[in-house]
Design a protein around this motif. Structure first.
Motif, PDB file in Angstrom:
ATOM      1  N   GLY A 224      53.697 -25.491  10.907  1.00 20.21           N
ATOM      2  CA  GLY A 224      53.741 -26.146  12.217  1.00 20.21           C
ATOM      3  C   GLY A 224      55.188 -26.418  12.585  1.00 20.21           C
ATOM      4  O   GLY A 224      56.112 -26.039  11.846  1.00 20.21           O
ATOM      5  N   LYS A 225      55.393 -27.086  13.735  1.00 21.57           N
ATOM      6  CA  LYS A 225      56.760 -27.373  14.170  1.00 21.57           C
ATOM      7  C   LYS A 225      57.406 -28.409  13.243  1.00 21.57           C
ATOM      8  O   LYS A 225      56.687 -29.100  12.517  1.00 21.57           O
ATOM      9  CB  LYS A 225      56.716 -27.895  15.600  1.00 21.57           C
ATOM     10  CG  LYS A 225      56.253 -26.812  16.570  1.00 21.57           C
ATOM     11  CD  LYS A 225      56.464 -27.231  17.994  1.00 21.57           C
ATOM     12  CE  LYS A 225      56.102 -26.095  18.910  1.00 21.57           C
ATOM     13  NZ  LYS A 225      55.256 -26.463  20.008  1.00 21.57           N
ATOM     14  N   PRO A 226      58.711 -28.560  13.294  1.00 23.57           N
ATOM     15  CA  PRO A 226      59.353 -29.581  12.459  1.00 23.57           C
ATOM     16  C   PRO A 226      58.858 -30.981  12.835  1.00 23.57           C
ATOM     17  O   PRO A 226      58.499 -31.219  13.993  1.00 23.57           O
ATOM     18  CB  PRO A 226      60.849 -29.434  12.794  1.00 23.57           C
ATOM     19  CG  PRO A 226      60.991 -28.075  13.377  1.00 23.57           C
ATOM     20  CD  PRO A 226      59.701 -27.757  14.044  1.00 23.57           C
ATOM     21  N   ASN A 227      58.797 -31.835  11.834  1.00 20.46           N
ATOM     22  CA  ASN A 227      58.537 -33.262  12.036  1.00 20.46           C
ATOM     23  C   ASN A 227      57.089 -33.639  12.402  1.00 20.46           C
ATOM     24  O   ASN A 227      56.832 -34.787  12.738  1.00 20.46           O
ATOM     25  CB  ASN A 227      59.472 -33.815  13.132  1.00 20.46           C
ATOM     26  CG  ASN A 227      60.044 -35.140  12.721  1.00 20.46           C
ATOM     27  OD1 ASN A 227      60.179 -35.418  11.515  1.00 20.46           O
ATOM     28  ND2 ASN A 227      60.370 -35.984  13.675  1.00 20.46           N
ATOM     29  N   VAL A 228      56.163 -32.672  12.338  1.00 22.30           N
ATOM     30  CA  VAL A 228      54.775 -32.998  12.719  1.00 22.30           C
ATOM     31  C   VAL A 228      54.032 -33.715  11.594  1.00 22.30           C
ATOM     32  O   VAL A 228      52.925 -34.216  11.796  1.00 22.30           O
ATOM     33  CB  VAL A 228      53.988 -31.732  13.127  1.00 22.30           C
ATOM     34  CG1 VAL A 228      54.486 -31.179  14.446  1.00 22.30           C
ATOM     35  CG2 VAL A 228      54.057 -30.681  12.035  1.00 22.30           C
ATOM     36  N   LEU A 302      47.531 -25.409  10.452  1.00 25.84           N
ATOM     37  CA  LEU A 302      48.550 -25.506  11.494  1.00 25.84           C
ATOM     38  C   LEU A 302      48.555 -26.961  11.970  1.00 25.84           C
ATOM     39  O   LEU A 302      47.571 -27.436  12.545  1.00 25.84           O
ATOM     40  CB  LEU A 302      48.243 -24.579  12.668  1.00 25.84           C
ATOM     41  CG  LEU A 302      49.225 -24.752  13.832  1.00 25.84           C
ATOM     42  CD1 LEU A 302      50.603 -24.215  13.468  1.00 25.84           C
ATOM     43  CD2 LEU A 302      48.724 -24.079  15.102  1.00 25.84           C
ATOM     44  N   ILE A 303      49.650 -27.647  11.688  1.00 25.59           N
ATOM     45  CA  ILE A 303      49.687 -29.079  11.994  1.00 25.59           C
ATOM     46  C   ILE A 303      50.423 -29.309  13.314  1.00 25.59           C
ATOM     47  O   ILE A 303      51.462 -28.694  13.566  1.00 25.59           O
ATOM     48  CB  ILE A 303      50.343 -29.829  10.823  1.00 25.59           C
ATOM     49  CG1 ILE A 303      49.455 -29.607   9.577  1.00 25.59           C
ATOM     50  CG2 ILE A 303      50.450 -31.330  11.093  1.00 25.59           C
ATOM     51  CD1 ILE A 303      50.191 -29.514   8.320  1.00 25.59           C
ATOM     52  N   THR A 304      49.835 -30.169  14.151  1.00 26.55           N
ATOM     53  CA  THR A 304      50.501 -30.550  15.401  1.00 26.55           C
ATOM     54  C   THR A 304      50.450 -32.077  15.484  1.00 26.55           C
ATOM     55  O   THR A 304      49.671 -32.710  14.767  1.00 26.55           O
ATOM     56  CB  THR A 304      49.817 -29.975  16.663  1.00 26.55           C
ATOM     57  OG1 THR A 304      48.670 -30.766  16.953  1.00 26.55           O
ATOM     58  CG2 THR A 304      49.412 -28.531  16.495  1.00 26.55           C
ATOM     59  N   ASP A 305      51.264 -32.644  16.358  1.00 23.21           N
ATOM     60  CA  ASP A 305      51.171 -34.093  16.531  1.00 23.21           C
ATOM     61  C   ASP A 305      50.924 -34.427  18.008  1.00 23.21           C
ATOM     62  O   ASP A 305      51.347 -35.457  18.497  1.00 23.21           O
ATOM     63  CB  ASP A 305      52.411 -34.810  15.981  1.00 23.21           C
ATOM     64  CG  ASP A 305      53.695 -34.311  16.626  1.00 23.21           C
ATOM     65  OD1 ASP A 305      53.619 -33.421  17.494  1.00 23.21           O
ATOM     66  OD2 ASP A 305      54.770 -34.812  16.244  1.00 23.21           O
TER      67      ASP A 305
END
Ligand SMILES: Nc1nc2c(ncn2[C@@H]2O[C@H](COP(=O)(O)OP(=O)(O)OP(=O)(O)O)[C@@H](O)[C@H]2O)c(=O)[nH]1
Ligand SMILES: [Mg+2]
Length: 454
Positions: A224-228, A302-305
């Motif tokens: 996933g994107k950084p920092n999520v 796939l992680i998102t926030d």
């Protein structure tokens, strides 16, 4: 029929290091002589006797239990002698040396099981199940190895083989007697029968696929994107502070792996660098490595926030992945993290199948584990699982495609010869699983991965 190998083999059957008991095992044809020389007498079959283990000049090397298993009522099918002494490496070495002096050869890894196979005591899937049982690292893996060892897997394969054989006989009879009034090949029962075989193979493939995962472990990559919150989730699932968590984006660059057991399944969690455009050479390398892990993993989180409420297709959430791996979109589970600050409830969203969690506050984690099991076909860890290897899976898949061809031949151009040939090929593939057809290379590859003494 028992093959009598000329040589007697010997090995320490227990693990190295100091322990209460250590076992030296001999298998071969002249075991009587070994008993006379080492124990000073011949033992009654299958009875435990407390004995002194003697050197060539009558010195007592060790004392312990000795058991004699006459051929064919032993693990290998040959005569076997087990010397159960004290479990110290030095003592065991002395007993081993004594056996060597008397002409026994050090066994190769898996040689006892290889002899058991060659003597018809176990088939190939059972021999492999022995190794799997020994190396199993979770309850489910041990249970499925036990099922294969007891013959469940081979029985299913053999039943399909005999079904294939009967069907072939039917088809070949139709080819040999074309002048008969009845057209055997257009009998709907024949097609039904082939479809039935295909379904049985399908079931077995499912069980074997889960078996391979139980044996090798399931690899799950977190991306996933950084920092999520990838590293936070990895630490939460792994129940340990393995990866560094920080509020700055781009913390993780190396690939970090952690072995865990979730719901009885061995899983390798893989934390990776966040995916983004970057000028940093180090981060670029981290992202390249992340993509290689994504390519190899069995499953991807796939992680998102953000986006916790709207239903979107994976194509719009992660277009780069869908473009690279268009056939593998079902291998991805979208995880919405940080729900504590997004203000939504934890758990699986039934419309989108996304899982909402908070890694930091431990919310929705059990739902995530269940969803991973469900998506990887491991949630029904029922009676169907068997311990299986990649070679079994590929033979089953090959057999399945031959049966599929037979079905297509039959329903399209009714070419009896081609149907018979496809059924024969399917049968050949399956016979390699249990070892009724096997090559020397295959056998040496299988048994060399065993431990010594087994
Ligand atoms: N509020 C809240 N913050 C979270 C949660 N999970 C992680 N965080 C915070 O988000 C920040 C980033 O977390 P990391 O786990 O390092 O994120 P990452 O995806 O591994 O980040 P990179 O390694 O930089 O790609 C940290 O400050 C975490 O404490 C959560 O569930 N809720
Ligand atoms: Mg990280």
């Amino acid at each position: 029929m028992v093959t009598n190998f000329d040589d007697t083999i010997v090995a320490v059957a227990t693990a190295p290091g100091n322990a209460g008991i250590g076992i030296v095992r001999l298998s071969g044809s002249n075991i009587d002589e070994f008993m006379r020389q080492i124990l000073g007498c011949e033992l009654s079959p299958k009875q435990a006797s407390f004995k002194r283990f003697l050197s060539h000049d009558g010195e007592c090397i060790d004392t312990g239990i000795a058991i004699y298993f006459p051929s064919p009522e032993s693990y290998t099918g040959e005569c076997v002698l087990e010397l159960q002494g004290h479990g110290g490496s030095f003592i065991l070495d002395r007993v081993l040396q004594r056996c060597n002096e008397l002409g026994a050869r050090q066994a190769r890894p898996g040689e006892f099981s290889e002899r058991a196979f060659l003597n018809g005591k176990i088939n190939l899937t059972q021999a492999e199940a022995v190794a799997d049982l020994i190396s199993s690292s979770s309850l489910e893996a041990a249970r499925s190895a036990m099922r294969s060892l007891q013959g469940d897997f081979s029985k299913s394969v053999e039943s399909i083989v005999s079904n294939l054989m009967e069907t072939r006989v039917f088809v070949e009879a139709a080819i040999d007697f074309p002048e008969e009034d009845i057209d055997f090949l257009s009998d709907p029962k024949l097609l039904e029968r082939i479809i039935g075989i295909e379904q049985c193979l399908d079931e077995l493939v499912k069980g074997a696929r889960s078996g391979v995962i139980l044996h090798e472990g399931l690899s799950v990559v977190l991306t996933g994107k950084p920092n999520v919150g990838k590293s936070s989730l990895m630490n939460r699932l792994g129940k340990e502070d393995t990866a560094i968590v920080a509020s700055e984006a781009g913390t993780t660059r190396d690939v970090i792996k952690k072995q865990v057991v979730m719901s009885g399944v061995p899983i390798q969690l893989i934390d990776t660098a966040g995916l983004r455009e970057t000028e940093s050479e180090v981060e670029k390398e981290g992202i390249r490595r992340a993509w290689s892990e994504i390519e190899l993993a069995d499953h991807i989180l796939l992680i998102t926030d953000s986006d916790c409420c709207c239903v979107q297709k994976l194509e719009s959430v992660w277009p780069e992945y869908c473009a690279r791996f268009p056939n593998r979109t079902s291998d991805v589970t979208v995880v919405v993290n940080k729900i504590d600050s997004l203000g939504c409830t934890p758990g699986v969203d039934h419309h989108s199948s996304r899982v909402r969690v908070s890694a930091k506050y431990n919310l929705g984690i059990d739902d995530l584990v269940s969803q991973i099991m469900k998506k990887t076909g491991l949630s029904n860890k029922s009676e169907g699982n068997i311990s299986a290897r990649r070679r079994h899976l590929s033979a089953l898949n090959e057999a399945k495609s031959f049966v599929f061809c037979a079905k297509t031949q039959l329903s399209s151009n009714r070419s009896g010869e081609l149907v018979a040939e496809d059924l024969k090929m399917a049968q050949r593939e399956l016979s390699q699983i249990t070892g009724s057809i096997s090559s020397d290379e295959l056998l040496s590859e299988i048994f060399s991965s065993f431990c010594v003494g087994k």
